[in-house]
Design a protein around this motif. Structure first.
Motif, PDB file in Angstrom:
ATOM      1  N   LEU A   1      73.548  27.970  80.757  1.00 36.45           N
ATOM      2  CA  LEU A   1      74.367  27.637  79.589  1.00 36.45           C
ATOM      3  C   LEU A   1      73.450  27.448  78.369  1.00 36.45           C
ATOM      4  O   LEU A   1      72.293  27.021  78.508  1.00 36.45           O
ATOM      5  N   ASN A   2      73.957  27.766  77.187  1.00 38.54           N
ATOM      6  CA  ASN A   2      73.189  27.609  75.940  1.00 38.54           C
ATOM      7  C   ASN A   2      71.897  28.420  75.972  1.00 38.54           C
ATOM      8  O   ASN A   2      70.875  28.005  75.400  1.00 38.54           O
ATOM      9  N   GLN A   3      71.907  29.576  76.627  1.00 38.58           N
ATOM     10  CA  GLN A   3      70.667  30.343  76.757  1.00 38.58           C
ATOM     11  C   GLN A   3      70.205  30.903  75.421  1.00 38.58           C
ATOM     12  O   GLN A   3      68.992  31.008  75.180  1.00 38.58           O
ATOM     13  N   GLU A   4      71.119  31.223  74.521  1.00 40.37           N
ATOM     14  CA  GLU A   4      70.700  31.755  73.229  1.00 40.37           C
ATOM     15  C   GLU A   4      69.928  30.712  72.436  1.00 40.37           C
ATOM     16  O   GLU A   4      68.902  31.013  71.817  1.00 40.37           O
ATOM     17  N   LEU A   5      70.415  29.485  72.497  1.00 37.98           N
ATOM     18  CA  LEU A   5      69.722  28.398  71.791  1.00 37.98           C
ATOM     19  C   LEU A   5      68.357  28.146  72.400  1.00 37.98           C
ATOM     20  O   LEU A   5      67.361  27.968  71.690  1.00 37.98           O
ATOM     21  N   LEU A   6      68.283  28.169  73.708  1.00 39.29           N
ATOM     22  CA  LEU A   6      67.018  27.924  74.390  1.00 39.29           C
ATOM     23  C   LEU A   6      66.021  29.047  74.122  1.00 39.29           C
ATOM     24  O   LEU A   6      64.813  28.810  74.003  1.00 39.29           O
TER      25      LEU A   6
ATOM     26  N   GLN B   1      68.030  21.715  82.876  1.00 39.40           N
ATOM     27  CA  GLN B   1      68.943  22.418  81.978  1.00 39.40           C
ATOM     28  C   GLN B   1      70.227  22.775  82.724  1.00 39.40           C
ATOM     29  O   GLN B   1      70.212  23.038  83.920  1.00 39.40           O
ATOM     30  N   GLU B   2      71.328  22.829  82.027  1.00 31.20           N
ATOM     31  CA  GLU B   2      72.646  22.972  82.656  1.00 31.20           C
ATOM     32  C   GLU B   2      72.977  24.439  82.923  1.00 31.20           C
ATOM     33  O   GLU B   2      72.680  25.318  82.115  1.00 31.20           O
TER      34      GLU B   2
END
Length: 443
Positions: free
Chosen positions: A14-19, A89-90
């Motif tokens: 989840l939220n891979q683009e931000l990471l 990380q989720e």
């Protein structure tokens, strides 16, 4: 049967683009997330994945970021803190997607995976990266294949039990013949099953197992057309089986019965003649065999002495075998368990003696059997020896020292029995051959 699916952390993070924008949890060299990738750093704190470090150090011994000298891989240190932070990380469950995840094989470098969330039937649980493997192993929404041979349907694990109950390829046991049959073929099977009960095909209203129908019709069915029981003797009437008794009671079969009795009587006489012939043949064979045994000129047998150790210890002198007869001559064997020789040494000695008055000439052999090794058996064999019935002695001799007669040496079996084989053949010339008597001619 569950299905293993190959995936990358990008599929479930989840939220891979931000990471990815922060570049905190990706390798700065290969740009991949550090999922299941050991991370190492130089002395200045610049990190990269293990595979990138090893590849770089093969050509240049410097850090890929700051160019600090790195002589070998052992100078690097493990960046555990970064790995642990990424492990928290989720993620979503891989099985939150539809079954299109099976088509994610790719076609070249520019291929993009398209995953579709299965909001109605997919797994809705989220977890941290460190718990992904544990969750996937027990997830009730994982995809599996129906275990029934021939089906091959792919469905979620939580739906498998319901599907198996309805699967057309499920094997079920026939309640009649107990054989396994596919569910989609059970109706066809029942139409042919040999143990299904069906009504008699001739309308007698009896319920019969299918494989017993032929026997029922031939032997029991009241509607079967049969012949009169005296058909072969002249009554050619045919009727259903239910009318047979009425036919026999109301039709005079005396003539036919007489013919049957005559035929049976003739057969009985033939059988009696054949039986008498066999009996006479057997009687002749028995008489010839008895005569041969009675006049046999040799004797062959074994003398078994039970409880030998006790007998040898308590016997003073010798003890005798049971007597045996050859034609009219009577013999026996006697044994000394402790027969002292000239030097005072005890031996086991065995002798053959005649119990009939007069003399008789014989060939004989006496053999002491070794039960452990038959080749070690000891024999005394003599030809043309003359035995005198009025003398208190016989032919034989010493076999072996008394103390050697035991189980360990093989002369006694486990039941403490000693075995002696006896063979005696008469050589008298006055034994007459067997000869048939000739009928005298009438004078």
């Amino acid at each position: 049967m569950s299905i293993d699916i190959k995936f990358t952390i990008n599929d479930i993070l989840l939220n891979q683009e931000l990471l990815q924008k922060k570049n905190t949890y990706t390798c700065p060299i290969c740009y991949e997330f550090i999922y299941k990738k050991p991370i190492y750093q130089c002395k200045s704190g610049h990190h990269a994945c293990e595979q990138c470090w090893e590849s770089s150090l093969q050509t240049r011994k410097v850090c890929m970021t700051c160019r600090t000298e790195v002589s070998s891989f052992t100078e690097l240190s493990r960046c555990l803190v970064l790995e642990q932070l990424f492990g928290q990380q989720e993620c979503c469950c891989l099985y939150s997607y539809t079954d299109e995840i099976f088509d994610m094989k790719g076609e070249g470098e520019n291929f993009e995976k398209k995953l579709i969330k299965d909001k109605e039937n997919g797994c809705k649980e989220n977890m941290v990266v460190d718990d992904v493997d544990s969750h996937l192993g027990k997830c009730r929404y994982k995809f599996c294949k129906c275990p029934n041979k021939g089906c091959g349907l792919i469905l979620r694990l939580n739906c498998l039990e319901q599907h198996e109950d309805q699967c057309e390829f499920k094997l079920i046991t026939c309640k009649y013949c107990k054989e396994d049959t596919l569910k989609n073929q059970i109706d066809q099977h029942n139409e042919q099953c040999p143990k299904v009960t069906v009504e008699c095909s001739q309308g007698c209203l009896m319920a019969i197992e299918r494989d017993e129908m032929k026997t029922h019709i031939e032997e029991d069915c009241e509607n079967t057309i049969i012949r009169c029981k005296y058909y072969e003797h002249g009554c050619f009437v045919q009727m259903v089986r239910s009318e047979l008794q009425h036919h026999l009671e109301n039709v005079n079969h005396q003539k036919f019965m007489g013919e049957l009795i005559d035929k049976l009587t003739s057969k009985v006489r033939k059988y009696e003649m054949a039986l008498n012939s066999v009996k006479e043949n057997l009687d002749d064979q028995y008489i010839k065999k008895k005569q041969f045994r009675a006049f046999s000129d040799f004797y062959k047998n074994k003398w078994i002495i039970s409880n030998y150790s006790n007998v040898a210890r308590t016997t003073v002198g010798c003890f005798d075998s049971p007597s045996f007869l050859i034609i009219t001559h009577k013999f026996h064997v006697f044994l000394f368990p402790n027969d002292a020789d000239e030097n005072g040494q005890n031996h086991l000695s065995i002798y053959l003696k005649s119990d009939t008055l007069g003399t008789v000439t014989v060939d004989y052999s006496l053999t002491l059997i070794n039960v452990l090794d038959k080749q070690k058996s000891i024999s005394i064999k003599k030809d043309k020896r003359v035995l005198k019935g009025n003398e208190n002695k016989g032919w034989g001799g010493n076999f072996l020292r008394s103390y050697l007669v035991n189980k360990e040496n093989g002369w006694l079996n486990d039941d403490d029995k000693l075995t002696i084989k006896i063979y005696v053949k008469l050589l008298n010339d006055d034994i007459q051959p067997l000869e048939n008597f000739k009928n005298k001619k009438n004078q």
